[in-house]
Design an enzyme around this catalytic site. Structure first.
Site: not given
Lengths: 296, 296
Positions: B171, B239
């Site tokens: 990811k 983030k």
């Protein structure tokens, strides 16, 4: 049919000229080294011995040369295109060069009553051979329309993007996106691989979504296998990003990420890898991380 | 059918849980705010009041939470998943968090005889609603196989990418490529536009070749029109790139371009644009160049 001239018979120019010849255009050709001239002459082209000798006998003269100084010399230098070009004729530069140089050459030719199109290409040697290039064209609408059949003999996607220099600007945009996508894929694969994930799995998992791009589909396999025969040479990509840098300075634009990628390609060239495919940027990222991508 | 629990019913979690319910799984649900719990209870789910109350009654417990500390708290904190989880049960974390946290949670659960999968997703709220997410799964093969039908109820492309943490690592790779492609397209459009070329023409001319990517196809139109309703919020991308940075530090990898893009997203958030779509990175590049992209 339009009488056409072609100057600059290199890796890209020779197959592009050949496609014009095959499409039936009467073609005069010139090149610094004579080998490719004789080759195309054997296929029906007319050999010339200077840019001026080409331009004095044609309605459209095309160049495909390495860089801005080459174009300036061939177009405006001694025995250059400008010395022979006819009034109303069109000069089409298919090199990738600075749009600032394009403007300068276009202005000089306009004083002789000639028009100019900048028409850089993408798609590499394979696209040049198969006539499947993308061609981004800047310059006057009427000149574009006259030359469209020529472009269609050499490329598949031809886009008129704006006035003089616009083709070069769009090519710079193209090279920014391609160079940064290659760097992104390189960093992702080095991170994932050093963290223990099989890089083939990374490519498989992320190819379907928002990460999908040409660099991932067409160049990640080369990066994983360390196959860096070009393709498109890293040194050329460095040169093209340099044009983007020059353009950003000329128009007062700040490009932080493109600037960094430009410097990384500079390092790759300094390492002696300018002749490798541009996907070899992964070798620089590998060395920064003291690792080598290894497929599971 | 497997008894399933779902904790974290936010923008992503609620539609994902709903797809499990629709696929026929008996589902216990918990969320800090009670609204979404009551909503799903009305559709047939069983309301629970703590993570432990969920985990004690199911074979698979899933979380979808904002960040690493949330996962650590819900999994290992007071009344956390670990307090109720059965031996042989599987904990599936579908949040995007640090792979280091994943390792820590997996280790703690292993001591209780439970297994863990990390299974972050991409595809956004739309993918969560339509069940078309891409799901990148790390963890033991047998646990993956048991949970595969659950993943297939929530996503379209499910890839088992390696051991514990591998899903999070992939990811992070995904977010690197997406963030950098967006930045590349932003810089290209700002350069081209300020240099006088219609940005729509740039997109048209370069989309067919080596520059083609999701960012150009799906986000360049938003950039040109300045439509920045998310989509995927810039603050979340910041983030996620932070996780990539943490991972690069943990595995001793240097990512110069990702690091720069991380800092640019940090600036975008500092400018108060964290709630805008991540394609709003173009507004930062516009301000650096004191220009605004304008379509001809």
């Amino acid at each position: 049919m339009l009488k056409v001239g072609f100057i600059g018979l290199g890796v890209m120019g020779k197959p592009m000229a050949r496609n014009l010849l095959r499409a039936g255009y009467p073609l005069a050709v010139h090149n610094r080294s004579r080998g490719p001239v004789e080759e195309l002459a054997a296929e029906g082209a007319k050999a010339a011995f200077s840019p001026a000798e080409v331009s004095e006998q044609v309605e459209v003269v095309i160049t495909c040369l390495p860089d801005s100084p080459d174009v300036e010399l061939v177009a405006l230098g001694p025995k250059g295109i400008i010395e022979g070009i006819r009034e109303g004729a069109i000069y089409v530069d298919m090199s990738t060069i600075s749009p600032v140089t394009t403007q300068k050459v276009a202005k000089a030719l306009a004083e002789r009553g000639a028009h100019m199109l900048d028409a850089p290409v993408s798609g590499g040697q394979e696209g040049a051979i198969n006539g499947t290039l993308s061609i981004m064209v800047g310059g006057p609408e009427r000149a574009f329309e006259r030359c469209l059949p020529l472009f269609e003999a050499m490329g598949r996607k031809v886009t008129h993007v704006g006035g003089t220099g616009a083709g070069q600007i769009v090519k710079a945009c193209n090279q920014i996106v391609v160079g940064m996508a290659l760097t992104a894929v390189a960093e992702a694969l080095v991170l994932g691989s050093k963290a223990g994930v099989d890089p083939e799995k990374i490519v498989e998992a992320i190819s379907g979504g928002a990460a999908r791009c040409w660099a991932l589909e067409q160049r990640a396999p080369r990066m994983i296998q360390h196959r860096f025969e070009p393709g498109f040479k890293a040194a050329y990509h460095y040169k093209d990003l340099g044009i983007a840098m020059d353009t950003s300075r000329a128009f007062e634009v700040s490009l932080p990420a493109s600037g960094l990628v430009y410097q990384l390609y500079g390092a790759l060239k300094a390492m002696g890898r300018g002749d490798w495919d541009h996907s070899a940027i992964v070798t620089l990222i590998e060395e920064l991380a003291q690792t080598e991508i290894a497929s599971g």
